[in-house]
Design an enzyme around this catalytic site. Structure first.
Site, PDB file in Angstrom:
ATOM      1  N   HIS A   1     130.224  64.392  43.910  1.00 46.02           N
ATOM      2  CA  HIS A   1     129.320  63.307  43.555  1.00 46.02           C
ATOM      3  C   HIS A   1     129.428  62.161  44.547  1.00 46.02           C
ATOM      4  O   HIS A   1     128.428  61.608  45.000  1.00 46.02           O
ATOM      5  CB  HIS A   1     129.595  62.817  42.127  1.00 46.02           C
ATOM      6  CG  HIS A   1     128.428  62.112  41.518  1.00 46.02           C
ATOM      7  ND1 HIS A   1     128.385  60.770  41.324  1.00 46.02           N
ATOM      8  CD2 HIS A   1     127.221  62.583  41.108  1.00 46.02           C
ATOM      9  CE1 HIS A   1     127.217  60.428  40.792  1.00 46.02           C
ATOM     10  NE2 HIS A   1     126.491  61.511  40.657  1.00 46.02           N
TER      11      HIS A   1
ATOM     12  N   HIS B   1     120.169  60.148  44.564  1.00 50.31           N
ATOM     13  CA  HIS B   1     119.694  59.382  43.413  1.00 50.31           C
ATOM     14  C   HIS B   1     118.347  58.723  43.693  1.00 50.31           C
ATOM     15  O   HIS B   1     117.951  58.550  44.831  1.00 50.31           O
ATOM     16  CB  HIS B   1     120.716  58.319  43.015  1.00 50.31           C
ATOM     17  CG  HIS B   1     121.919  58.934  42.368  1.00 50.31           C
ATOM     18  ND1 HIS B   1     123.137  58.985  42.970  1.00 50.31           N
ATOM     19  CD2 HIS B   1     122.057  59.578  41.184  1.00 50.31           C
ATOM     20  CE1 HIS B   1     123.985  59.616  42.183  1.00 50.31           C
ATOM     21  NE2 HIS B   1     123.364  60.006  41.088  1.00 50.31           N
TER      22      HIS B   1
ATOM     23  N   HIS C   1     121.560  67.446  40.178  1.00 46.46           N
ATOM     24  CA  HIS C   1     122.566  67.407  39.118  1.00 46.46           C
ATOM     25  C   HIS C   1     122.561  68.684  38.286  1.00 46.46           C
ATOM     26  O   HIS C   1     123.599  69.087  37.770  1.00 46.46           O
ATOM     27  CB  HIS C   1     122.377  66.157  38.256  1.00 46.46           C
ATOM     28  CG  HIS C   1     122.721  64.889  38.992  1.00 46.46           C
ATOM     29  ND1 HIS C   1     121.852  64.278  39.854  1.00 46.46           N
ATOM     30  CD2 HIS C   1     123.862  64.156  39.022  1.00 46.46           C
ATOM     31  CE1 HIS C   1     122.439  63.199  40.389  1.00 46.46           C
ATOM     32  NE2 HIS C   1     123.661  63.104  39.886  1.00 46.46           N
TER      33      HIS C   1
ATOM     34  N   HIS D   1     120.049  57.176  31.510  1.00 49.98           N
ATOM     35  CA  HIS D   1     121.071  57.743  32.398  1.00 49.98           C
ATOM     36  C   HIS D   1     121.990  56.668  32.983  1.00 49.98           C
ATOM     37  O   HIS D   1     123.209  56.739  32.873  1.00 49.98           O
ATOM     38  CB  HIS D   1     120.400  58.561  33.520  1.00 49.98           C
ATOM     39  CG  HIS D   1     121.290  58.760  34.699  1.00 49.98           C
ATOM     40  ND1 HIS D   1     121.131  58.076  35.880  1.00 49.98           N
ATOM     41  CD2 HIS D   1     122.398  59.535  34.862  1.00 49.98           C
ATOM     42  CE1 HIS D   1     122.083  58.430  36.715  1.00 49.98           C
ATOM     43  NE2 HIS D   1     122.872  59.317  36.132  1.00 49.98           N
TER      44      HIS D   1
ATOM     45  N   HIS E   1     126.171  55.324  32.202  1.00 49.36           N
ATOM     46  CA  HIS E   1     127.166  55.079  33.261  1.00 49.36           C
ATOM     47  C   HIS E   1     127.764  53.682  33.107  1.00 49.36           C
ATOM     48  O   HIS E   1     128.981  53.502  33.120  1.00 49.36           O
ATOM     49  CB  HIS E   1     126.513  55.176  34.643  1.00 49.36           C
ATOM     50  CG  HIS E   1     126.414  56.561  35.187  1.00 49.36           C
ATOM     51  ND1 HIS E   1     127.451  57.166  35.865  1.00 49.36           N
ATOM     52  CD2 HIS E   1     125.411  57.476  35.165  1.00 49.36           C
ATOM     53  CE1 HIS E   1     127.073  58.389  36.252  1.00 49.36           C
ATOM     54  NE2 HIS E   1     125.836  58.607  35.824  1.00 49.36           N
TER      55      HIS E   1
ATOM     56  N   PHE F   1     128.924  55.478  41.261  1.00 50.08           N
ATOM     57  CA  PHE F   1     128.646  56.864  41.654  1.00 50.08           C
ATOM     58  C   PHE F   1     129.858  57.537  42.292  1.00 50.08           C
ATOM     59  O   PHE F   1     130.145  58.701  42.026  1.00 50.08           O
ATOM     60  CB  PHE F   1     127.479  56.926  42.651  1.00 50.08           C
ATOM     61  CG  PHE F   1     126.143  56.611  42.048  1.00 50.08           C
ATOM     62  CD1 PHE F   1     125.835  57.017  40.760  1.00 50.08           C
ATOM     63  CD2 PHE F   1     125.177  55.919  42.771  1.00 50.08           C
ATOM     64  CE1 PHE F   1     124.588  56.739  40.197  1.00 50.08           C
ATOM     65  CE2 PHE F   1     123.934  55.628  42.222  1.00 50.08           C
ATOM     66  CZ  PHE F   1     123.640  56.043  40.938  1.00 50.08           C
TER      67      PHE F   1
ATOM     68  N   HIS G   1     125.851  64.204  31.756  1.00 53.78           N
ATOM     69  CA  HIS G   1     124.795  64.809  32.565  1.00 53.78           C
ATOM     70  C   HIS G   1     124.227  66.082  31.955  1.00 53.78           C
ATOM     71  O   HIS G   1     123.098  66.473  32.270  1.00 53.78           O
ATOM     72  CB  HIS G   1     125.248  65.010  34.012  1.00 53.78           C
ATOM     73  CG  HIS G   1     124.832  63.849  34.862  1.00 53.78           C
ATOM     74  ND1 HIS G   1     123.601  63.769  35.450  1.00 53.78           N
ATOM     75  CD2 HIS G   1     125.464  62.686  35.124  1.00 53.78           C
ATOM     76  CE1 HIS G   1     123.496  62.607  36.067  1.00 53.78           C
ATOM     77  NE2 HIS G   1     124.609  61.927  35.886  1.00 53.78           N
TER      78      HIS G   1
HETATM   79 CU1  C2O Z   1     124.608  61.342  40.176  1.00 58.22          CU
HETATM   80 CU2  C2O Z   1     124.689  60.101  36.666  1.00 58.22          CU
HETATM   81  O1  C2O Z   1     124.710  60.342  38.514  1.00 58.22           O
END
Ligand code: C2O
Length: 347
Positions: free
Chosen positions: A91, A112, A121, A243, A247, A264, A277
């Protein structure tokens, strides 16, 4: 032209996505000789990804054991691409500018805030799930999903909050443990639990249905070879919405870059990342299945032919294409069907 899979031997310093600060971490992948074009293996039995709050004791134990073995690889061979830290570094390398775009030296590759977000992902989790399954010799092993889109899942799943578990991560917001309710709006002034839940459901309705008028709105803007790193504004509704909120909600504000989930580069160090995810991927699946008055498919070859590199469960480096991940059942997994309460949450 499509975004090309990076060359692993060209790999530099990672830096913070927002500030550009160089990060004190080497997240370059191990090098391998040959690369194989990946072909999806025939599917015999679908892996069934289930809601994490409904996971059986048995399945929790398997998950914990698989992660234990993955963490163990960090000690026995830190260059094993199946190891916990190597998996987390994927990642970082793809998201924090360690890789350049092939043919554009000095231009960061970034997965992203564009139409490659969901496909990248999906592939990442695909191999992660297969690696965990192979570490415990269970070809049916499936990653659970953290269904933060359902009131029953709107808190940190208890299996990640058990300090004795291999799933535990200390780098999380301590105020968001236990029964704290997920707040997708990230507005700390709203404290009434029923109000937070209702706001969450409206946010879900909007980013999945109400605020989406095209496939690009949901998936994110085009990103092609030679394009600069897409800013957040070019991401799809779901990526920029629920999303990112999860995070930020889980990341630890005591850490400079809100590690782990809050940045990230470090997100993959938290086991909850993959479970989060899994639900993000499920949102893509649900969105795709909803009736809409615009076409859902993106037929642009620059989208379909975009490619990535991953190590598979046999430590083989493989090249995968976006076109091959559009039908997740062909990839060998499915999602348990549970209530989707935001579907009827039209304001
Ligand atoms: Cu690549 Cu939730 O991030």
């Amino acid at each position: 032209n499509p975004i090309q899979a990076p060359e692993f031997k060209i790999c530099g310093t990672a830096h913070d996505f927002n500030t550009g600060d160089p990060l004190d971490v080497n997240c370059c992948p191990p090098l391998a000789g040959n690369i194989i074009d990946y072909k999806l293996p025939p599917v015999t039995k679908l892996r069934r990804r289930s809601a994490v709050h409904k996971l059986s004791k048995d399945n929790i134990a398997k998950y914990e054991e698989a992660i234990r073995r993955m963490r163990e690889l960090d000690k026995t061979d830190p260059t094993d691409p199946r190891g916990f830290t190597q998996q987390a570094n994927i990642h970082c390398a793809y998201c924090n500018g360690a890789h350049d775009q092939v043919g554009y030296s000095g231009l960061d590759l970034s997965v992203h805030y564009s139409w490659i977000f969901f496909p990248f992902h999906r592939w990442y989790l695909y191999f992660y799930e297969r690696i965990l399954g192979s570490l415990i010799n269970d070809p049916t092993f499936a990653l659970p999903f953290w269904n933060w889109d359902n009131p029953k899942g709107m808190h940190l799943p208890p299996i990640f909050d058990n300090e004795k578990s291999t799933l535990y991560d200390a780098n999380r917001n301590q105020d968001h443990r236990g029964s704290a309710i997920v707040n997708l709006a990230l507005n700390s002034d709203v404290t009434d639990p029923l109000q937070i839940i209702s706001n969450n459901l409206s946010i879900m309705y909007n980013e999945m249905i109400g605020g989406v008028n095209s496939a690009i709105d949901f998936m994110g803007q085009p990103y092609r070879a030679g394009d600069p790193v897409p800013p957040m504004a070019q991401g799809g509704t779901s990526e920029r919405g629920s999303h990112i909120s999860i995070h930020a909600w889980v990341g630890d504000p005591r850490n400079k870059y809100n590690e782990d989930l809050g940045n990230f580069y470090s997100a993959g160090r938290d086991t909850a990342f993959y479970c989060h995810h899994s639900n993000v991927d499920r949102m893509w699946a649900i969105w795709k299945s909803l009736k809409a008055d615009y076409p859902k498919d993106i037929n642009d070859p620059d989208y379909l032919n975009a490619s990535f590199l991953f190590y598979d469960e046999n430590k083989q480096l493989v090249k995968v294409k976006v076109a091959d991940c559009l039908d997740y059942r062909k990839m060998g997994y499915e999602y348990e069907k549970i209530d989707v309460p935001w579907l009827s949450y039209r304001p």
